[in-house]
Write a protein that holds these residues in place. Structure first.
Motif, PDB file in Angstrom:
ATOM      1  N   GLN A 219       7.378 -27.405  -6.172  1.00 25.93           N
ATOM      2  CA  GLN A 219       6.151 -27.928  -5.851  1.00 25.93           C
ATOM      3  C   GLN A 219       4.906 -26.984  -5.963  1.00 25.93           C
ATOM      4  OE1 GLN A 219       6.090 -29.760  -1.842  1.00 25.93           O
ATOM      5  NE2 GLN A 219       3.871 -30.715  -2.199  1.00 25.93           N
ATOM      6  N   VAL A 220       5.056 -26.079  -5.669  1.00 22.82           N
ATOM      7  CA  VAL A 220       4.088 -25.067  -5.972  1.00 22.82           C
ATOM      8  C   VAL A 220       3.746 -24.589  -7.474  1.00 22.82           C
ATOM      9  CG1 VAL A 220       2.975 -22.678  -5.850  1.00 22.82           C
ATOM     10  CG2 VAL A 220       4.296 -24.033  -3.722  1.00 22.82           C
ATOM     11  N   LEU A 221       4.845 -24.778  -8.244  1.00 27.85           N
ATOM     12  CA  LEU A 221       4.623 -24.471  -9.461  1.00 27.85           C
ATOM     13  C   LEU A 221       3.951 -25.915 -10.516  1.00 27.85           C
ATOM     14  CD1 LEU A 221       5.281 -23.410 -12.350  1.00 27.85           C
ATOM     15  CD2 LEU A 221       7.680 -24.723 -12.374  1.00 27.85           C
ATOM     16  N   HIS A 222       4.348 -27.220  -9.773  1.00 27.41           N
ATOM     17  CA  HIS A 222       3.543 -28.309 -10.229  1.00 27.41           C
ATOM     18  C   HIS A 222       2.100 -28.315  -9.917  1.00 27.41           C
ATOM     19  CE1 HIS A 222       7.737 -30.464 -10.234  1.00 27.41           C
ATOM     20  NE2 HIS A 222       7.354 -29.812 -11.397  1.00 27.41           N
ATOM     21  N   LEU A 223       1.635 -27.977  -8.719  1.00 29.66           N
ATOM     22  CA  LEU A 223       0.426 -27.848  -8.262  1.00 29.66           C
ATOM     23  C   LEU A 223      -0.375 -26.776  -9.319  1.00 29.66           C
ATOM     24  CD1 LEU A 223       0.725 -27.608  -4.429  1.00 29.66           C
ATOM     25  CD2 LEU A 223      -0.140 -29.399  -5.723  1.00 29.66           C
ATOM     26  N   ALA A 224       0.175 -25.659  -9.414  1.00 27.83           N
ATOM     27  CA  ALA A 224      -0.167 -24.753 -10.223  1.00 27.83           C
ATOM     28  C   ALA A 224      -0.472 -25.214 -11.668  1.00 27.83           C
ATOM     29  CB  ALA A 224       0.327 -23.641 -10.285  1.00 27.83           C
ATOM     30  N   ASP A 225       0.488 -25.995 -12.262  1.00 30.34           N
ATOM     31  CA  ASP A 225       0.539 -26.355 -13.572  1.00 30.34           C
ATOM     32  C   ASP A 225      -1.013 -27.514 -13.660  1.00 30.34           C
ATOM     33  OD1 ASP A 225       2.202 -25.046 -14.466  1.00 30.34           O
ATOM     34  OD2 ASP A 225       3.670 -26.646 -14.239  1.00 30.34           O
ATOM     35  N   ALA A 226      -0.901 -28.459 -12.665  1.00 33.56           N
ATOM     36  CA  ALA A 226      -1.999 -29.461 -12.424  1.00 33.56           C
ATOM     37  C   ALA A 226      -3.483 -28.823 -12.575  1.00 33.56           C
ATOM     38  CB  ALA A 226      -1.767 -30.422 -11.422  1.00 33.56           C
ATOM     39  N   ALA A 227      -3.572 -27.600 -12.029  1.00 36.18           N
ATOM     40  CA  ALA A 227      -4.832 -26.882 -11.868  1.00 36.18           C
ATOM     41  C   ALA A 227      -5.112 -26.027 -12.934  1.00 36.18           C
ATOM     42  CB  ALA A 227      -4.743 -26.135 -10.682  1.00 36.18           C
ATOM     43  N   GLY A 228      -4.079 -25.928 -14.103  1.00 35.34           N
ATOM     44  CA  GLY A 228      -4.190 -25.100 -15.464  1.00 35.34           C
ATOM     45  C   GLY A 228      -4.040 -23.681 -15.081  1.00 35.34           C
ATOM     46  N   LEU A 229      -2.960 -23.489 -13.789  1.00 27.14           N
ATOM     47  CA  LEU A 229      -3.042 -21.755 -13.680  1.00 27.14           C
ATOM     48  C   LEU A 229      -1.453 -21.331 -14.245  1.00 27.14           C
ATOM     49  CD1 LEU A 229      -4.499 -21.793  -9.943  1.00 27.14           C
ATOM     50  CD2 LEU A 229      -5.485 -21.209 -12.072  1.00 27.14           C
ATOM     51  N   PRO A 230      -1.412 -20.311 -15.008  1.00 29.15           N
ATOM     52  CA  PRO A 230      -0.363 -19.861 -15.367  1.00 29.15           C
ATOM     53  C   PRO A 230       0.443 -18.993 -14.436  1.00 29.15           C
ATOM     54  CG  PRO A 230      -2.097 -18.164 -16.039  1.00 29.15           C
ATOM     55  CD  PRO A 230      -2.633 -19.524 -15.286  1.00 29.15           C
ATOM     56  N   VAL A 231       1.029 -19.636 -13.307  1.00 32.65           N
ATOM     57  CA  VAL A 231       1.911 -19.031 -12.306  1.00 32.65           C
ATOM     58  C   VAL A 231       3.262 -18.686 -12.869  1.00 32.65           C
ATOM     59  CG1 VAL A 231       2.664 -21.188 -11.297  1.00 32.65           C
ATOM     60  CG2 VAL A 231       2.216 -19.050  -9.933  1.00 32.65           C
ATOM     61  N   ALA A 232       3.954 -19.351 -13.634  1.00 36.28           N
ATOM     62  CA  ALA A 232       4.995 -18.711 -14.282  1.00 36.28           C
ATOM     63  C   ALA A 232       5.013 -17.667 -14.805  1.00 36.28           C
ATOM     64  CB  ALA A 232       5.832 -19.877 -14.976  1.00 36.28           C
ATOM     65  N   ASP A 233       3.713 -17.474 -15.797  1.00 33.72           N
ATOM     66  CA  ASP A 233       3.677 -16.387 -16.441  1.00 33.72           C
ATOM     67  C   ASP A 233       3.432 -15.104 -15.542  1.00 33.72           C
ATOM     68  OD1 ASP A 233       3.867 -17.215 -19.058  1.00 33.72           O
ATOM     69  OD2 ASP A 233       1.883 -18.068 -19.226  1.00 33.72           O
ATOM     70  N   ARG A 234       2.589 -15.257 -14.200  1.00 33.58           N
ATOM     71  CA  ARG A 234       2.307 -14.365 -13.581  1.00 33.58           C
ATOM     72  C   ARG A 234       3.626 -13.665 -12.847  1.00 33.58           C
ATOM     73  NH1 ARG A 234      -2.337 -12.227 -11.038  1.00 33.58           N
ATOM     74  NH2 ARG A 234      -3.240 -12.871 -13.125  1.00 33.58           N
ATOM     75  N   VAL A 235       4.360 -14.784 -12.547  1.00 35.83           N
ATOM     76  CA  VAL A 235       5.517 -14.549 -11.643  1.00 35.83           C
ATOM     77  C   VAL A 235       6.736 -13.650 -12.688  1.00 35.83           C
ATOM     78  CG1 VAL A 235       7.799 -15.382 -11.052  1.00 35.83           C
ATOM     79  CG2 VAL A 235       5.726 -16.182  -9.859  1.00 35.83           C
ATOM     80  N   ALA A 236       6.482 -14.078 -14.276  1.00 34.81           N
ATOM     81  CA  ALA A 236       7.424 -13.383 -15.134  1.00 34.81           C
ATOM     82  C   ALA A 236       6.981 -11.720 -15.004  1.00 34.81           C
ATOM     83  CB  ALA A 236       7.275 -14.043 -16.457  1.00 34.81           C
ATOM     84  N   THR A 237       5.622 -11.721 -15.295  1.00 36.53           N
ATOM     85  CA  THR A 237       5.065 -10.481 -15.145  1.00 36.53           C
ATOM     86  C   THR A 237       5.405  -9.570 -14.139  1.00 36.53           C
ATOM     87  OG1 THR A 237       3.044 -11.070 -16.615  1.00 36.53           O
ATOM     88  CG2 THR A 237       2.821  -9.172 -15.496  1.00 36.53           C
TER      89      THR A 237
END
Length: 373
Positions: free
Chosen positions: A311-329
């Motif tokens: 759900q957090v991932l979906h919220l971030a995607d909707a806001a255009g925030l690259p949270v998956a990239d940041r977690v990967a880093t």
């Protein structure tokens, strides 16, 4: 109130018991039933015999494997040992019977071409058949008898398809395993050992790139994305620490770590065990990651009150925030830190449930590009 989980016996212990009973019968005695053996730790369990048979110059016994409360694929399997006289001076020679595999790739603790009966079970079997031969007056002192010991497992070839044997180059059946003779229910040791053997096989094959994956979806994605062979894939599961620490001591040139957003989020936090029972998703931590990416107060409140990491991932995607990239880093930084000075190039891929790559760090992966399905 829950009960303690019941331990069981390894395939190696069952094979040892069967071989001891068959040897006693070969040398003219009765099949001892139950048959008692000595484990590496000194324990002396007794095993009931499920089958016995004799022929011209051979004897055979079988034991049903009881793995206790462990979800072992070989629980209930019939482990057989057939013994007959070997060449003079040859000592104990092992053969793979029906259902036991043969080693076909280097990197395992056995030479290519040998039956997949691991070193500790071999030592246990040698000690047991020697003791049986001594009791029958067929050997002097501690000399091993000249015997051929063939170990088989009923339906072993089919059962092996549910294991990683094929990936490790063990063809035709199961491995005869065990270092203590005792199966500890839900032990992490067997899984971590299989990861280590996967690294060993990849290194022996000279593979320049391996992928440690948390599950089948991420494994399939990485294999297609990079064109990796089956021997290059490590079934890491939740054991990030066990994988990285072994690679630190036994490096390969390149490592890809791949998994879902929630599990790699745990690695990004510095956790080495990614199992949900050990560590829950930390929504406050994820909200902190979003804050670093510029999330507003309303989004942060929604993230902290979310039900799942997805759900957090979906919220971030909707806001255009690259949270998956940041977690990967962040996960890559943790992995590099654990690997220390090991000469390994690391990249991380975050995979969604459909097999799409939604985040990455390091390497040359194409992000946000689901594979065709």
């Amino acid at each position: 109130m829950g009960r303690d989980l019941r331990p069981g016996w390894t395939t190696g212990a069952c094979a040892t018991a069967a071989a001891a009973a068959a040897t006693a019968a070969l040398f003219g005695g009765d099949f001892p039933d139950p048959v008692t053996i000595t484990l590496p730790g000194g324990q002396q369990p007794a095993f009931a015999l499920a089958v016995t048979a004799r022929g011209d110059g051979w004897a055979e016994a079988g034991v049903i494997k009881d793995a206790g409360d462990d979800p072992d694929v070989t629980h209930g399997a019939l482990v057989r040992a057939r013994v007959w006289a070997g060449a003079d001076g040859g000592g104990v020679v092992f053969r793979a019977g029906p259902g036991v595999g043969t080693v076909t790739l280097p990197g395992l603790p056995l030479p290519v071409g040998e039956p997949a009966i691991n070193p500790v079970p071999r030592a246990m079997i040698c000690a047991a058949v020697t003791a049986a031969a001594q009791a029958a007056g067929r050997v002097v002192g501690d000399l091993a008898p000249d015997l051929v010991v063939e170990i088989g497992i009923d339906n072993g070839e089919a059962l092996a398809r549910r294991t990683l044997n094929g990936r490790l180059g063990i063809i035709g059946g199961l491995s005869v395993l065990g270092t203590t003779g005792i199966v500890v229910p839900y032990s992490c040791g067997a899984w971590i050992a299989s990861i280590h053997r996967g690294v060993d096989v990849a290194r022996a094959a000279g593979l320049p790139h391996v992928a440690a994956c948390t599950g089948r979806t991420s494994e399939a994605t990485v294999a297609r994305h990079y064109g990796l062979s089956e021997q290059a894939l490590l079934d890491m599961g939740d054991f990030a620490g066990g994988t990285l620490k072994y690679l630190r001591r036994h490096p390969v040139p390149r490592l890809t770590i791949a998994g879902g957003f929630a599990k790699l989020g745990k690695l990004a936090r510095g956790l080495m065990d990614l199992h949900s029972k050990r560590h829950a998703v930390d929504l406050d931590w994820l909200a902190g990651v979003l804050a670093d990416l510029g999330a507003d107060a309303d989004l942060l409140a929604q993230a902290r009150g979310a039900n799942t990491a997805l759900q957090v991932l979906h919220l971030a995607d909707a806001a255009g925030l690259p949270v998956a990239d940041r977690v990967a880093t962040m996960a890559r930084d943790v992995a590099v830190g654990v690997l220390g000075d090991a000469p390994i190039t690391v990249d991380v891929l975050v995979i969604d449930r459909q097999g799409g790559i939604i985040g990455q760090a390091g390497g040359v992966a194409d992000t946000h590009s689901p594979l065709p399905r």
